[in-house]
Design a protein around this motif. Structure first.
Motif, PDB file in Angstrom:
ATOM      1  N   HIS A  59      27.765  -5.642  23.760  1.00 21.71           N
ATOM      2  CA  HIS A  59      28.647  -6.576  24.479  1.00 21.71           C
ATOM      3  C   HIS A  59      30.079  -6.009  24.484  1.00 21.71           C
ATOM      4  O   HIS A  59      31.031  -6.764  24.386  1.00 21.71           O
ATOM      5  CB  HIS A  59      28.578  -7.942  23.804  1.00 21.71           C
ATOM      6  N   SER A  60      30.177  -4.671  24.574  1.00 23.42           N
ATOM      7  CA  SER A  60      31.450  -3.926  24.576  1.00 23.42           C
ATOM      8  C   SER A  60      32.004  -3.784  23.160  1.00 23.42           C
ATOM      9  O   SER A  60      31.445  -4.345  22.214  1.00 23.42           O
ATOM     10  CB  SER A  60      32.516  -4.592  25.465  1.00 23.42           C
ATOM     11  N   TYR A  61      33.110  -3.051  23.024  1.00 18.40           N
ATOM     12  CA  TYR A  61      33.688  -2.832  21.686  1.00 18.40           C
ATOM     13  C   TYR A  61      34.560  -4.003  21.244  1.00 18.40           C
ATOM     14  O   TYR A  61      34.350  -4.564  20.188  1.00 18.40           O
ATOM     15  CB  TYR A  61      34.487  -1.519  21.644  1.00 18.40           C
ATOM     16  N   ASN A  62      35.520  -4.404  22.078  1.00 13.29           N
ATOM     17  CA  ASN A  62      36.380  -5.519  21.646  1.00 13.29           C
ATOM     18  C   ASN A  62      36.628  -6.558  22.755  1.00 13.29           C
ATOM     19  O   ASN A  62      37.675  -7.180  22.803  1.00 13.29           O
ATOM     20  CB  ASN A  62      37.692  -5.029  21.034  1.00 13.29           C
ATOM     21  N   HIS A  63      35.647  -6.710  23.635  1.00 12.91           N
ATOM     22  CA  HIS A  63      35.592  -7.852  24.542  1.00 12.91           C
ATOM     23  C   HIS A  63      36.739  -7.944  25.545  1.00 12.91           C
ATOM     24  O   HIS A  63      37.351  -9.004  25.712  1.00 12.91           O
ATOM     25  CB  HIS A  63      35.516  -9.144  23.714  1.00 12.91           C
ATOM     26  N   PRO A  64      37.051  -6.869  26.267  1.00 14.94           N
ATOM     27  CA  PRO A  64      38.101  -6.947  27.291  1.00 14.94           C
ATOM     28  C   PRO A  64      37.534  -7.475  28.615  1.00 14.94           C
ATOM     29  O   PRO A  64      36.311  -7.576  28.783  1.00 14.94           O
ATOM     30  CB  PRO A  64      38.496  -5.483  27.471  1.00 14.94           C
ATOM     31  N   HIS A  65      38.422  -7.814  29.537  1.00 12.67           N
ATOM     32  CA  HIS A  65      38.024  -8.033  30.924  1.00 12.67           C
ATOM     33  C   HIS A  65      37.876  -6.651  31.556  1.00 12.67           C
ATOM     34  O   HIS A  65      38.867  -5.942  31.722  1.00 12.67           O
ATOM     35  CB  HIS A  65      39.098  -8.830  31.675  1.00 12.67           C
ATOM     36  N   PHE A  66      36.674  -6.263  31.920  1.00 12.94           N
ATOM     37  CA  PHE A  66      36.454  -4.898  32.416  1.00 12.94           C
ATOM     38  C   PHE A  66      37.245  -4.614  33.691  1.00 12.94           C
ATOM     39  O   PHE A  66      37.696  -3.499  33.897  1.00 12.94           O
ATOM     40  CB  PHE A  66      34.955  -4.629  32.617  1.00 12.94           C
ATOM     41  N   SER A  67      37.419  -5.621  34.534  1.00 16.94           N
ATOM     42  CA  SER A  67      38.121  -5.368  35.798  1.00 16.94           C
ATOM     43  C   SER A  67      39.599  -5.021  35.573  1.00 16.94           C
ATOM     44  O   SER A  67      40.281  -4.583  36.489  1.00 16.94           O
ATOM     45  CB  SER A  67      37.983  -6.565  36.736  1.00 16.94           C
ATOM     46  N   GLN A  68      40.086  -5.230  34.342  1.00 19.74           N
ATOM     47  CA  GLN A  68      41.489  -4.877  34.058  1.00 19.74           C
ATOM     48  C   GLN A  68      41.624  -3.509  33.393  1.00 19.74           C
ATOM     49  O   GLN A  68      42.722  -3.096  33.026  1.00 19.74           O
ATOM     50  CB  GLN A  68      42.124  -5.957  33.167  1.00 19.74           C
ATOM     51  N   LEU A  69      40.496  -2.809  33.220  1.00 19.60           N
ATOM     52  CA  LEU A  69      40.535  -1.505  32.529  1.00 19.60           C
ATOM     53  C   LEU A  69      40.388  -0.361  33.529  1.00 19.60           C
ATOM     54  O   LEU A  69      39.887  -0.534  34.630  1.00 19.60           O
ATOM     55  CB  LEU A  69      39.380  -1.403  31.520  1.00 19.60           C
ATOM     56  N   SER A  70      40.825   0.827  33.096  1.00 21.18           N
ATOM     57  CA  SER A  70      40.532   2.034  33.879  1.00 21.18           C
ATOM     58  C   SER A  70      39.046   2.341  33.699  1.00 21.18           C
ATOM     59  O   SER A  70      38.420   1.883  32.738  1.00 21.18           O
ATOM     60  CB  SER A  70      41.362   3.206  33.360  1.00 21.18           C
ATOM     61  N   PHE A  71      38.509   3.157  34.605  1.00 21.58           N
ATOM     62  CA  PHE A  71      37.099   3.513  34.503  1.00 21.58           C
ATOM     63  C   PHE A  71      36.812   4.211  33.161  1.00 21.58           C
ATOM     64  O   PHE A  71      35.781   3.958  32.532  1.00 21.58           O
ATOM     65  CB  PHE A  71      36.704   4.425  35.678  1.00 21.58           C
ATOM     66  N   GLU A  72      37.742   5.048  32.722  1.00 19.04           N
ATOM     67  CA  GLU A  72      37.568   5.776  31.453  1.00 19.04           C
ATOM     68  C   GLU A  72      37.470   4.772  30.284  1.00 19.04           C
ATOM     69  O   GLU A  72      36.623   4.921  29.400  1.00 19.04           O
ATOM     70  CB  GLU A  72      38.743   6.734  31.200  1.00 19.04           C
ATOM     71  N   ASP A  73      38.357   3.794  30.290  1.00 19.30           N
ATOM     72  CA  ASP A  73      38.335   2.806  29.196  1.00 19.30           C
ATOM     73  C   ASP A  73      37.087   1.920  29.257  1.00 19.30           C
ATOM     74  O   ASP A  73      36.532   1.545  28.222  1.00 19.30           O
ATOM     75  CB  ASP A  73      39.597   1.936  29.228  1.00 19.30           C
ATOM     76  N   GLU A  74      36.657   1.597  30.465  1.00 23.97           N
ATOM     77  CA  GLU A  74      35.420   0.810  30.613  1.00 23.97           C
ATOM     78  C   GLU A  74      34.251   1.577  29.994  1.00 23.97           C
ATOM     79  O   GLU A  74      33.446   1.028  29.232  1.00 23.97           O
ATOM     80  CB  GLU A  74      35.120   0.568  32.098  1.00 23.97           C
TER      81      GLU A  74
END
Ligand SMILES: [Zn+2]
Length: 222
Positions: A59-74
């Motif tokens: 469920h991801s590493y620390n629960h961010p909103h993916f649409s707010q991340l760069s592709f690399e961070d996603e």
């Protein structure tokens, strides 16, 4: 009898083991979609749950909103947690089940949705076989075809953590919502959360779901 696939997100909280033991006592299997950062804090409890037959999903590493991340961070959010979960399954003596759920159901911004699905595919994530999900909206959005897992019934107990501007203000509102699921013919992928602020409701919600005469199952994961 309708099937309920119970999925519990944002685990593991400090009350995780209590919840696992309650489900064991009631003979209810479940999938826990876990955050990588929280697994690192409570490895022992996760291994315990795996050995008892529960499934641990990414469920991801620390629960961010993916649409707010760069592709690399996603990608990093997915891969870092993938490694943590593979490792913990190894310690439990089993193979990782490789299922993923986006935090908030946020599949990333429009530019990266397809690329991210490919990242999941390349890491051998897969859609479990949920039987008898007949909701048209679920099929129309191709949620049964993606490489991440969605849900059909949000219990919304998370609204009780604070004022989230929803119709759910009291525990009674949560119960009313559970009763509404009775009108459906579809099986349900139920979404609950392992938040310590709502632990006291967790057990009551499980009891309420049991009263609904669901047959609790795990999906087939090939
Ligand atoms: Zn979540």
């Amino acid at each position: 009898m309708r099937i309920a696939y119970l999925t519990i997100d944002d685990s593991p909280s400090k009350d995780f083991k209590k919840k696992v033991d309650y489900l064991l006592k009631k003979n209810i299997p479940a999938i826990f979609f876990c955050r990588g950062d929280l697994i690192e804090k409570r490895e022992k409890e996760i291994i315990y749950a795996i050995k008892k037959g529960f499934i641990i999903g990414n469920h991801s590493y620390n629960h961010p909103h993916f649409s707010q991340l760069s592709f690399e961070d996603e990608t990093e959010q997915i891969k870092k947690t993938d490694k943590i979960i593979n490792n913990i399954y190894k310690k439990a003596g089993l193979k990782s089940k490789k299922i993923f759920r986006f935090p908030y159901g946020d599949k990333g911004n429009n530019k990266t949705i397809k690329k991210l699905q490919q990242v999941l595919k390349n890491l051998i994530y897969r859609q479990p076989e949920w039987h008898g999900i007949t909701y048209k909206w679920f099929k129309d959005r191709k949620l049964d075809k993606n490489y991440d897992c969605y849900w059909t019934c949000d219990i919304k107990e998370w609204c009780l953590k604070g004022n989230y501007n929803e119709d759910i203000k009291t525990f009674n509102d949560v119960l009313k919502r559970i009763n509404k699921t009775r009108n459906s013919n579809s099986n349900e992928i139920i979404l609950m959360h392992d938040h310590e602020q709502t632990t006291k409701y967790f057990f009551k919600i499980i009891d309420e779901l049991i009263k609904k005469d669901f047959k609790f199952c795990l999906p087939d994961i090939k």
